[in-house]
Write an enzyme that holds these catalytic residues in place. Sequence first.
Site, mmCIF file in Angstrom:
data_model
loop_
_atom_site.group_PDB
_atom_site.id
_atom_site.type_symbol
_atom_site.label_atom_id
_atom_site.label_comp_id
_atom_site.label_asym_id
_atom_site.label_seq_id
_atom_site.Cartn_x
_atom_site.Cartn_y
_atom_site.Cartn_z
ATOM 1 N N ASP A 16 0.826 -1.224 0.000
ATOM 2 C CA ASP A 16 0.000 0.000 0.000
ATOM 3 C C ASP A 16 0.852 1.262 0.000
ATOM 4 O O ASP A 16 0.684 2.144 0.854
ATOM 5 C CB ASP A 16 -0.930 0.013 1.217
ATOM 6 C CG ASP A 16 -1.716 -1.277 1.373
ATOM 7 O OD1 ASP A 16 -2.235 -1.776 0.362
ATOM 8 O OD2 ASP A 16 -1.802 -1.784 2.505
ATOM 9 N N GLU A 179 -11.453 0.880 -2.688
ATOM 10 C CA GLU A 179 -10.717 1.183 -1.457
ATOM 11 C C GLU A 179 -9.507 2.047 -1.792
ATOM 12 O O GLU A 179 -9.335 2.494 -2.917
ATOM 13 C CB GLU A 179 -10.275 -0.118 -0.780
ATOM 14 C CG GLU A 179 -9.405 -1.006 -1.667
ATOM 15 C CD GLU A 179 -9.091 -2.358 -1.056
ATOM 16 O OE1 GLU A 179 -9.375 -2.560 0.131
ATOM 17 O OE2 GLU A 179 -8.560 -3.216 -1.777
#
Length: 472
Positions: A16, A179
């Site tokens: 991420d 997301e």
Amino acid sequence: MTSTYRNPVLNADWSDPDVIRVGDDFYLTASTFTKVPGLPILHSRDLVNWTIIGHAVTSGYDDVRPGCGVWAPSLRHHDGRFWIFYGDPDVGIHQVNAADPRGPWTEPHMVKPGLGLIDPCPLWDDDGQAYLVHAWAKSRAGVKNRLTLHRMSPDARKVLDEGTLVIDADLLPGYRTLEGPKLYKRDGVYWIFAPAGGVEQGWQSVFRADSVFGPYEDRIVLEQGGTEVNGPHQGGWVDTASGEHWFMHFQDRGPYGRVVHLQPMTWAEDGWPVMGDNGEPVAEAPVPVEGGTPSEPATSDDFAGPELGLQWSWQANPDPSWWQVSDGTLRLACVPGSEDLRERPSVLGQRLPGDPCTVTTSLTLEGQGRAGLVVTGDTYAFVGVERTPDGLVLVCGDMEPVPVRDQVVIGARVGEGALVTFLADTGDGLCEVGTPFQATQGRWVGAVLGLFAAGDGTGQAIFDRFTVDIER
């Protein structure tokens, strides 16, 4: 002659990622879940060569909680300070900040409490108003596939409203698990970069609107297509001082974790970004900034001290009595704990390289206990030594224990597909021992190379030089 780079530029589990530029310097951070320390800070001058310069979070949970802790951070520079926002899905959204990315960083501050609040990203607008967008984890909140936007106090201490649902991806054909939003503003237009479809098979979308609260229109801007880069997933948009644009994102590679790719990015005549090779990931491209010094995050460690190398982390909060670095050696106390090494906070680990490699270290066990080198994820295996009533023996899986001298060289060869062959020198040089082990990913993370020492607290393991030779 223009130099080129090859993807992935960070070939290990830097999950991420988010990236920013401040002047001529680039900075990157990544998820760390329950590893301590967490939120690594990486530095680069060209977006290709990176080094670890610190961590923004120095404590976490006292016990190992796979898949919990520090999720998907956003990194920003505002008002002379560096800011990182992250979600702990069991607690809420936090921020830390610092004047210097090397630290010290403030203690985590809760911006919005609640379950399932993940992937937050701030934006300080031109008029001084601040905003915060975030996604939702269905496992805690019961909902997902939507993005919520808040007005936030400019000092980032709290949100100022109940939040507005700005994107409901249940209403978008084909969308699932939207997301990882990153909120930007460019030339008066608001942009949300956000992946969907899941980390293994998904894609990267971009949303734009004239108002920060929408309505937003969407476009898929990066997907696997005919490449081998499955599910190009969330990351960050960054520019260079010369005005070029780039996008860094991750690819899920199972036991290797989430490796980081760098995509060139341009702007089409219709105003939308174009990533990679017309929307597909590139294998190589010209280096964004010429003149960078070849470097990569540290792996090997000579234990020169006085602190542990920045590549190391514990599986949960460590006790200072567990370790000591001095005179070129690492000493780990043989502390009590679970027989299952996946559940022991005292395992000291680092990311598994994404390329084949050979890892070696020299181990001396003093007193009672067991110690060694472990590869751990959903499953684990190790090679090490153990003190028995009959003396010191080498242990590895289901092999018959072998008597050894006081100091033993142990290691592992990690081949294609993360197949691990353990190694040891029992007197005839470094040889294969035990049964090959297939490394596996953990909960949202890749496999980890670790060192451990276990016992009743009276013994200690002494490791000399940890060497990682990566094959390319």
